[in-house]
Design an enzyme around this catalytic site. Sequence first.
Site, mmCIF file in Angstrom:
data_model
loop_
_atom_site.group_PDB
_atom_site.id
_atom_site.type_symbol
_atom_site.label_atom_id
_atom_site.label_comp_id
_atom_site.label_asym_id
_atom_site.label_seq_id
_atom_site.Cartn_x
_atom_site.Cartn_y
_atom_site.Cartn_z
ATOM 1 C CB SER A 161 -0.944 -0.029 1.212
ATOM 2 O OG SER A 161 -1.831 1.076 1.185
ATOM 3 C CB THR A 162 1.405 4.012 2.425
ATOM 4 O OG1 THR A 162 0.002 4.189 2.626
ATOM 5 C CG2 THR A 162 2.091 5.364 2.425
ATOM 6 C CG HIS A 188 -4.143 -1.026 -0.646
ATOM 7 N ND1 HIS A 188 -3.946 -0.954 0.714
ATOM 8 C CD2 HIS A 188 -4.552 -2.293 -0.893
ATOM 9 C CE1 HIS A 188 -4.239 -2.125 1.265
ATOM 10 N NE2 HIS A 188 -4.602 -2.946 0.304
ATOM 11 C CG MET A 280 -0.851 3.793 6.067
ATOM 12 S SD MET A 280 -1.903 5.203 5.628
ATOM 13 C CE MET A 280 -3.196 5.065 6.862
ATOM 14 C CG ASP A 283 -5.352 -5.862 2.499
ATOM 15 O OD1 ASP A 283 -5.947 -6.925 2.762
ATOM 16 O OD2 ASP A 283 -5.260 -5.392 1.350
#
Length: 339
Positions: A161-162, A188, A280, A283
């Site tokens: 993600s991030t 993401h 973050m 997940d």
Amino acid sequence: MSIKVLVVDDSGFFRRRVTDIINADGRMEVVGVASNGMEAIEMNDSLKPDVITMDYEMPVMDGITAVRNIMQRRPVPVLMFSSLTFEGARVTLDALDAGALDFLPKNFDQIAKDAIQIKRALTDKIAAVAKVQNKTVTRTVSKPVVKGQLKNTELVVIGTSTGGPAALQTLFKKIPGSFKTPIVIVQHMPGSFTKAFAERLNTLSPLVVKEAVDGDRIEAGHVYVAPGGMQLMVDKRGGGVIHIRESDERVNYRPSVDIAFASAAKHYGARALGIVLTGMGADGREGARLLKETGATVWAQDEDSCVIFGMPFAVIKEGLSDEVLSLNDIGPRLVEEVN
């Protein structure tokens, strides 16, 4: 101590809206506003904010040029605002390459359906990227892995993600064209971004990288990027195929690492390798649990090389990672252990 934020946008209305949302959150406050990139550079030096929210298209100096200058003069976490278009995706990826840490769609209506979610999406992102400068690195000891145990791996699934776009570019620069095991990426991103990201990764990698579509055959030497806003599942039957489905509104992430991992656990079992990179939240944790139950192997990125240590930490904390690796080591280990 509150998080100091500098808001940069050429729209007075947008500056006021973002300022109101930030100041209503007890964790942070706006210490200044700028209407172009040049002002942002100067105010970053004088006000010393903890986080900057940055628009791209502005007079005098655009956001990407401003980010590059900020990273050279006084590095600070930058959260970009982006339009939800293909061109907006390319611009945002350029900003991430320049040093920005994360992004949010500038049209808030596209990321939430009510004011509470709008505010949370912005302030939680700011709080997350603010931790990057002040994070405490916790060294984690990985479990010993027997050499050669991954030679029978038939599928690699990477979740992130991030910080993921930059991390994936670093990783794939270290994977040669001779690497034949198929790879699936769950990053993401909004639906309009993943095609542009797959195209960019394809230019950097000797492998064939594409945005996955429903019915894609899982082929050697190919990398499949899960489309944003949808869910990707793999199926080993018939030689290996990818299914793309509409997402249940109750699922927080679209695409979801948990769902992709779960499908890999069901169809590939011990012949799957799951890798959790920077991001973050958590997940991937439950999907990693399912992978481990089938005898599959799970790797996690270490905190020192993560932008945000949330997703890898969630996996490590539950004892689900077989190895904890620096980002720079993951590519070479894939070549050594899997190829």
